[in-house]
Design a protein around this motif. Structure first.
Motif, PDB file in Angstrom:
ATOM      1  N   PHE A   7       9.527 -36.480-130.882  1.00 25.09           N
ATOM      2  CA  PHE A   7      10.060 -35.346-130.261  1.00 25.09           C
ATOM      3  C   PHE A   7       9.506 -35.309-128.923  1.00 25.09           C
ATOM      4  CE2 PHE A   7       9.653 -33.353-134.475  1.00 25.09           C
ATOM      5  CZ  PHE A   7      10.584 -32.560-134.503  1.00 25.09           C
ATOM      6  N   VAL A   8      10.415 -34.733-127.814  1.00 32.48           N
ATOM      7  CA  VAL A   8       9.843 -34.562-126.406  1.00 32.48           C
ATOM      8  C   VAL A   8       9.986 -33.045-126.121  1.00 32.48           C
ATOM      9  CG1 VAL A   8      12.260 -35.246-125.656  1.00 32.48           C
ATOM     10  CG2 VAL A   8      10.013 -35.546-124.262  1.00 32.48           C
ATOM     11  N   LEU A   9       8.824 -32.654-125.657  1.00 29.91           N
ATOM     12  CA  LEU A   9       9.188 -31.139-125.041  1.00 29.91           C
ATOM     13  C   LEU A   9       9.999 -31.359-124.046  1.00 29.91           C
ATOM     14  CD1 LEU A   9       7.640 -28.516-125.696  1.00 29.91           C
ATOM     15  CD2 LEU A   9       6.098 -29.052-123.712  1.00 29.91           C
ATOM     16  N   ARG A  10      10.921 -30.281-123.985  1.00 33.27           N
ATOM     17  CA  ARG A  10      11.769 -30.392-122.671  1.00 33.27           C
ATOM     18  C   ARG A  10      11.708 -28.917-122.052  1.00 33.27           C
ATOM     19  NH1 ARG A  10      18.110 -30.551-123.596  1.00 33.27           N
ATOM     20  NH2 ARG A  10      17.877 -28.634-124.840  1.00 33.27           N
ATOM     21  N   ASN A  11      11.240 -29.120-120.703  1.00 36.56           N
ATOM     22  CA  ASN A  11      11.132 -27.857-119.916  1.00 36.56           C
ATOM     23  C   ASN A  11      12.425 -27.699-119.391  1.00 36.56           C
ATOM     24  OD1 ASN A  11       8.338 -27.818-120.207  1.00 36.56           O
ATOM     25  ND2 ASN A  11       8.030 -29.176-118.636  1.00 36.56           N
ATOM     26  N   ASN A  12      13.165 -26.444-119.435  1.00 35.61           N
ATOM     27  CA  ASN A  12      14.267 -26.051-119.078  1.00 35.61           C
ATOM     28  C   ASN A  12      14.243 -25.258-117.839  1.00 35.61           C
ATOM     29  OD1 ASN A  12      15.645 -26.783-121.667  1.00 35.61           O
ATOM     30  ND2 ASN A  12      14.354 -25.569-122.540  1.00 35.61           N
ATOM     31  N   TYR A  13      15.055 -25.616-116.888  1.00 35.67           N
ATOM     32  CA  TYR A  13      15.346 -24.762-115.519  1.00 35.67           C
ATOM     33  C   TYR A  13      16.559 -24.211-115.586  1.00 35.67           C
ATOM     34  CZ  TYR A  13      10.866 -26.716-114.448  1.00 35.67           C
ATOM     35  OH  TYR A  13       9.219 -26.789-114.520  1.00 35.67           O
ATOM     36  N   LEU A  49      19.109 -22.215-112.626  1.00 37.43           N
ATOM     37  CA  LEU A  49      19.081 -21.881-111.469  1.00 37.43           C
ATOM     38  C   LEU A  49      17.904 -21.911-110.530  1.00 37.43           C
ATOM     39  CD1 LEU A  49      21.226 -18.560-111.657  1.00 37.43           C
ATOM     40  CD2 LEU A  49      22.033 -20.978-111.500  1.00 37.43           C
ATOM     41  N   GLY A  50      17.033 -23.176-110.971  1.00 42.93           N
ATOM     42  CA  GLY A  50      15.859 -23.483-110.124  1.00 42.93           C
ATOM     43  C   GLY A  50      14.483 -22.743-110.602  1.00 42.93           C
ATOM     44  N   GLU A  51      14.709 -21.781-111.473  1.00 44.53           N
ATOM     45  CA  GLU A  51      13.663 -21.219-112.311  1.00 44.53           C
ATOM     46  C   GLU A  51      13.229 -21.679-113.663  1.00 44.53           C
ATOM     47  OE1 GLU A  51      11.864 -18.668-110.565  1.00 44.53           O
ATOM     48  OE2 GLU A  51      13.231 -19.153-108.831  1.00 44.53           O
ATOM     49  N   PHE A  52      12.040 -21.733-113.969  1.00 43.20           N
ATOM     50  CA  PHE A  52      11.576 -22.018-115.222  1.00 43.20           C
ATOM     51  C   PHE A  52      12.178 -21.280-116.302  1.00 43.20           C
ATOM     52  CE2 PHE A  52       8.650 -22.278-118.910  1.00 43.20           C
ATOM     53  CZ  PHE A  52       8.529 -23.388-119.121  1.00 43.20           C
ATOM     54  N   GLY A  53      12.893 -21.727-117.409  1.00 43.67           N
ATOM     55  CA  GLY A  53      13.481 -21.055-118.387  1.00 43.67           C
ATOM     56  C   GLY A  53      12.850 -21.274-119.639  1.00 43.67           C
ATOM     57  N   GLY A  54      11.739 -21.610-119.924  1.00 40.46           N
ATOM     58  CA  GLY A  54      11.298 -21.819-121.085  1.00 40.46           C
ATOM     59  C   GLY A  54      11.210 -23.305-121.813  1.00 40.46           C
ATOM     60  N   THR A  55      10.898 -23.873-122.947  1.00 38.84           N
ATOM     61  CA  THR A  55      10.654 -25.074-123.410  1.00 38.84           C
ATOM     62  C   THR A  55      11.607 -25.099-124.627  1.00 38.84           C
ATOM     63  OG1 THR A  55       8.518 -24.694-124.682  1.00 38.84           O
ATOM     64  CG2 THR A  55       8.765 -25.443-122.186  1.00 38.84           C
ATOM     65  N   ASP A  56      11.740 -26.275-125.231  1.00 36.90           N
ATOM     66  CA  ASP A  56      12.051 -26.621-126.751  1.00 36.90           C
ATOM     67  C   ASP A  56      11.687 -27.968-126.706  1.00 36.90           C
ATOM     68  OD1 ASP A  56      14.020 -28.122-125.086  1.00 36.90           O
ATOM     69  OD2 ASP A  56      15.578 -26.985-125.865  1.00 36.90           O
ATOM     70  N   ASN A  57      11.676 -28.436-128.216  1.00 33.76           N
ATOM     71  CA  ASN A  57      11.032 -29.684-128.563  1.00 33.76           C
ATOM     72  C   ASN A  57      12.208 -30.213-129.393  1.00 33.76           C
ATOM     73  OD1 ASN A  57       8.688 -31.304-128.717  1.00 33.76           O
ATOM     74  ND2 ASN A  57       7.977 -30.583-130.516  1.00 33.76           N
ATOM     75  N   ILE A  58      12.608 -31.543-128.814  1.00 26.67           N
ATOM     76  CA  ILE A  58      13.663 -32.077-129.356  1.00 26.67           C
ATOM     77  C   ILE A  58      13.535 -33.538-129.836  1.00 26.67           C
ATOM     78  CG2 ILE A  58      15.635 -30.332-128.451  1.00 26.67           C
ATOM     79  CD1 ILE A  58      16.061 -32.525-126.108  1.00 26.67           C
ATOM     80  N   PRO A  68       6.703 -34.103-120.779  1.00 26.45           N
ATOM     81  CA  PRO A  68       8.000 -33.497-120.988  1.00 26.45           C
ATOM     82  C   PRO A  68       9.270 -33.983-120.359  1.00 26.45           C
ATOM     83  CG  PRO A  68       6.750 -32.386-119.333  1.00 26.45           C
ATOM     84  CD  PRO A  68       5.948 -33.710-119.684  1.00 26.45           C
ATOM     85  N   LEU A  69      10.254 -33.828-120.732  1.00 31.48           N
ATOM     86  CA  LEU A  69      11.518 -34.047-120.101  1.00 31.48           C
ATOM     87  C   LEU A  69      12.016 -32.691-119.303  1.00 31.48           C
ATOM     88  CD1 LEU A  69      13.760 -36.275-120.216  1.00 31.48           C
ATOM     89  CD2 LEU A  69      14.637 -35.140-122.070  1.00 31.48           C
ATOM     90  N   VAL A  70      12.540 -32.984-118.098  1.00 30.29           N
ATOM     91  CA  VAL A  70      13.099 -31.951-117.308  1.00 30.29           C
ATOM     92  C   VAL A  70      14.499 -31.660-117.758  1.00 30.29           C
ATOM     93  CG1 VAL A  70      13.331 -30.759-114.850  1.00 30.29           C
ATOM     94  CG2 VAL A  70      11.092 -32.031-115.770  1.00 30.29           C
ATOM     95  N   HIS A  71      15.040 -30.478-117.701  1.00 33.47           N
ATOM     96  CA  HIS A  71      16.399 -30.047-118.048  1.00 33.47           C
ATOM     97  C   HIS A  71      16.793 -28.858-117.417  1.00 33.47           C
ATOM     98  CE1 HIS A  71      19.192 -28.095-120.954  1.00 33.47           C
ATOM     99  NE2 HIS A  71      20.151 -29.057-120.211  1.00 33.47           N
ATOM    100  N   ASN A  72      17.651 -29.288-116.231  1.00 28.75           N
ATOM    101  CA  ASN A  72      18.233 -28.492-115.194  1.00 28.75           C
ATOM    102  C   ASN A  72      19.678 -28.170-115.865  1.00 28.75           C
ATOM    103  OD1 ASN A  72      16.305 -28.454-113.056  1.00 28.75           O
ATOM    104  ND2 ASN A  72      16.847 -30.687-113.189  1.00 28.75           N
TER     105      ASN A  72
END
Length: 193
Positions: free
Chosen positions: A65-71, A73-82, A113-117
């Motif tokens: 699993f990798v924790l994905r930090n979701n952004y 419109l440039g703002e942090f929008g939570g995480t998911d684990n995939i 983490p992985l960063v998701h825009n």
């Protein structure tokens, strides 16, 4: 044989994301595969961690699993684990949209983490919601889930609350709620045609 291949699904107009990922998985000759989408960024620390884990001669895990930090419109929008890192022959992707890599055996957790825009602008995200909600409705119908007036009315507000609680922010939570409404409404029209 290569130990690691990094795969990016880079194709427009996809109607079955699991199918496309599975095709790329079949073509791979590496022992390990790491999926990174075009709207995601893997840091140097994450890539070092992935290379370190996949270069070991023995590894008790078939995937990670990798924790994905979701952004949004440039703002942090939570995480998911995939699951995005796995042994090539350990499993297959399932579901046309919001696909999951179903890996058999033990699964570990990556530290970095992985960063998701998710979208550059609101217009792009609304188009994505419209497209994904259609695929989601078709997948729900295929898997035997049935839409109902109850689901159309009550699931979107519940999705909003769930999104707010998990830290996705007001606008993202509203859009997630809208996605839920569209998915169940589109499925309702499909099952009543």
């Amino acid at each position: 044989m290569n130990k690691l291949e990094i795969i990016t699904l880079n194709k427009s107009g996809i109607s079955d994301f699991a199918k496309e990922r599975n095709l790329l998985l079949k073509k791979s000759k590496a022992k390990w595969v790491f999926f990174v989408d075009t709207d995601e960024t893997a840091s140097l620390e994450l890539m070092e961690e992935v290379r370190s884990l996949t270069s070991r001669s023995e590894n008790k895990y078939n995937g990670y699993f990798v924790l994905r930090n979701n952004y949004f419109l440039g703002e942090f929008g939570g995480t998911d684990n995939i699951i995005r890192l796995g042994k090539r022959n350990s499993g297959w992707w399932q579901r046309r949209v919001h696909e999951e890599w179903k890996i058999k055996g033990s699964i570990g957790q990556l530290k970095n983490p992985l960063v998701h825009n998710t979208a550059k602008d609101l217009h792009e995200f609304i188009n994505k919601i419209n497209s994904y909600s259609t695929l989601h409705a078709q997948e729900n119908l295929k898997s035997g889930k049935r839409s109902s007036i109850f689901r159309i009315i009550f699931f979107p507000p519940l999705k909003f609350v769930q999104s707010i609680v998990t830290g996705r922010g007001f606008i993202m939570s509203m859009l997630q709620s809208f996605h839920s409404f569209l998915s169940w409404s589109k499925e309702w029209t499909l099952q009543n045609d």
